[in-house]
Design a protein around this motif. Structure first.
Motif, PDB file in Angstrom:
ATOM      1  N   TYR A 311      -8.882  -2.749  -7.882  1.00 32.31           N
ATOM      2  CA  TYR A 311     -10.133  -3.520  -7.965  1.00 32.31           C
ATOM      3  C   TYR A 311     -10.357  -4.092  -9.361  1.00 32.31           C
ATOM      4  N   ARG A 312      -9.885  -3.403 -10.371  1.00 34.50           N
ATOM      5  CA  ARG A 312      -9.990  -3.949 -11.731  1.00 34.50           C
ATOM      6  C   ARG A 312      -9.184  -5.243 -11.842  1.00 34.50           C
ATOM      7  N   GLU A 313      -7.964  -5.227 -11.318  1.00 33.31           N
ATOM      8  CA  GLU A 313      -7.126  -6.427 -11.345  1.00 33.31           C
ATOM      9  C   GLU A 313      -7.721  -7.537 -10.473  1.00 33.31           C
ATOM     10  N   LYS A 314      -8.293  -7.157  -9.342  1.00 37.96           N
ATOM     11  CA  LYS A 314      -8.893  -8.132  -8.438  1.00 37.96           C
ATOM     12  C   LYS A 314     -10.070  -8.840  -9.108  1.00 37.96           C
ATOM     13  N   LYS A 315     -10.900  -8.085  -9.814  1.00 37.94           N
ATOM     14  CA  LYS A 315     -12.054  -8.678 -10.481  1.00 37.94           C
ATOM     15  C   LYS A 315     -11.604  -9.649 -11.568  1.00 37.94           C
TER      16      LYS A 315
END
Length: 423
Positions: A311-315
């Motif tokens: 989710y960090r990479e997605k954001k």
């Protein structure tokens, strides 16, 4: 057929549920590739997460099926899960928990529904409400009360930040002016914004709950200690006035419906009794699977190695897309925060309106969620209405290709709305 007043309330469609019905009706005959659905609340399909749960459920079926699948269990929660929860939180935070501190339910939303019935509504001291200390917050909370006007929200302070960012802040003085608090309920990190309470925020809310002798329910479904989908500013705290809620759903098991609450026995005992009187107990095979991954460290490892990084990479991916594709002369802002399952956008122009955007994007085969659904209805008739109706939520659970094309079409529609207002 005549429904009771509470029946009429509960049989109605919430704003977000009406969107989900619209999505289902619109896509029933469409191919999977035709629509770009950026409205969903499902967790992302992360392979390592799926494999962890599949293994844990397979083990539970092999070893625990007779006990968990073929017999009724304790309403408070299966003995194996209650013991695993107590041990896990002692290791993680040093909490000294017994069974009297834990209540398991079929999802944390059901736990919150039980709390709403127990702590809000008409009473000996007048009408008491569920009060959301800072909106926008999870739209599902608005369906918790079985009577009208049972929930209230407090408008946030809105702070612009550098670049295309902004953030909400708790308005504790406005919250203190309310005299109708039956319980406080807040998600942290929050849906839809990803904003997380600071320790100062939590201390303020805890002090108010103790002063008013009401429970503060903190929904940790996206936070610590698992699944850490969004950044966490403070770990869950133990306090006699706080009931912490946790869920397996956003950790990758939404279909099996298992969550639990931890808190003071004076709040937990009524919750356990409510479960007994309503649903009997949560699904037991899922409870056994959750107990396994709590006890052996698999859930912590998967959270650390797979869920949080995803989710960090997605954001970051979405933020880069927005900066690249959004019109430069449009005042758009994204709520600050690292990670999260959603992206919360504010388009601050008189020509922008969230439901108009929804309809225009639907014509281009894209679904998003209008921002107004995350604000409690009475606030939509106040000065906050302009802000609430200029926001929208994008889901980050879809594949990168779907998100990228969806943001392309969002940018195009914003240009159309801007140009139409000028013309």
């Amino acid at each position: 057929m005549q429904l009771s007043l509470s029946g009429t309330k509960m049989a109605g469609l919430s704003g977000l549920r009406s969107i989900m019905e619209d999505v289902a009706a619109s896509t029933v005959e469409a191919s999977a590739e035709e629509w770009l659905n950026l409205s969903v609340g499902n967790p992302a399909p992360i392979l390592a997460v799926r494999d962890m749960w599949r293994a844990a459920l397979t083990e539970s079926i092999a070893d625990d099926f007779d006990e968990a699948g073929c017999r009724y269990g304790p309403s408070r929660g299966s003995h194996v899960l209650v013991a695993a929860v107590a041990d896990y939180f002692h290791r993680a935070y040093g909490w000294q928990l017994g069974p009297e501190n834990i209540a398991v339910g079929p999802g944390s939303q059901m736990v919150c529904f039980a709390a709403a019935a127990l702590f809000a509504g008409p009473g000996a001291h007048g009408e008491r409400r569920i009060v959301l200390p800072m909106v926008p917050d999870y739209t599902g909370y608005q369906g918790l009360c079985m009577h009208d006007d049972g929930i209230a929200g407090v408008a946030p302070l809105v702070h612009r930040e550098e670049g295309h960012r902004f953030r909400y802040a708790l308005d504790i003085e406005a919250l203190r002016r309310r005299s109708d608090i039956g319980m406080l309920l807040i998600s942290s990190p929050g849906n839809p914004t990803g904003r997380a309470l600071s320790r100062a925020d939590l201390d303020e809310l805890t002090a108010l709950a103790a002063e008013r002798e009401v429970p503060l329910f903190v929904d940790n479904a996206y936070g610590a200690p698992f699944p850490r989908i969004a950044e966490v500013h403070t770990e869950p705290m133990w306090n006699d006035s706080v009931v912490n809620c946790f869920s397996a759903s956003k950790a990758g098991l939404p279909g099996e419906r298992v969550g639990f609450a931890i808190g003071n026995p004076k709040y937990i005992a009524p919750l356990a009794a409510f479960m007994s009187n309503s649903v009997l107990h949560a699904p037991q095979l899922a409870q056994h699977a959750l107990a396994r991954v709590l006890a052996d460290g698999r859930l912590d490892k998967t959270t650390r190695d797979a869920i949080s990084p995803h989710y960090r990479e997605k954001k970051h991916f979405v933020e880069e897309l927005l900066n690249e594709l959004m019109p430069t002369d449009v005042d758009w802002r994204m709520h600050s925060g690292d990670g999260g399952m959603f992206c919360w956008l504010w388009v601050n122009h008189p020509w922008f309106e969230d439901t108009a955007l929804y309809e225009r994007l639907k014509e281009k085969y894209v679904f998003v969620v209008p921002g107004r659904h995350f604000f409690v209805d009475p606030l939509l008739t106040t000065s906050l209405a302009d802000h609430a109706t200029r926001c929208l939520r994008l889901s980050l659970s879809a594949h990168d290709k779907v998100i990228a094309e969806g943001i392309h079409r969002l940018a195009d529609v914003l240009c159309e709305m801007r140009d139409g207002a000028v013309a």
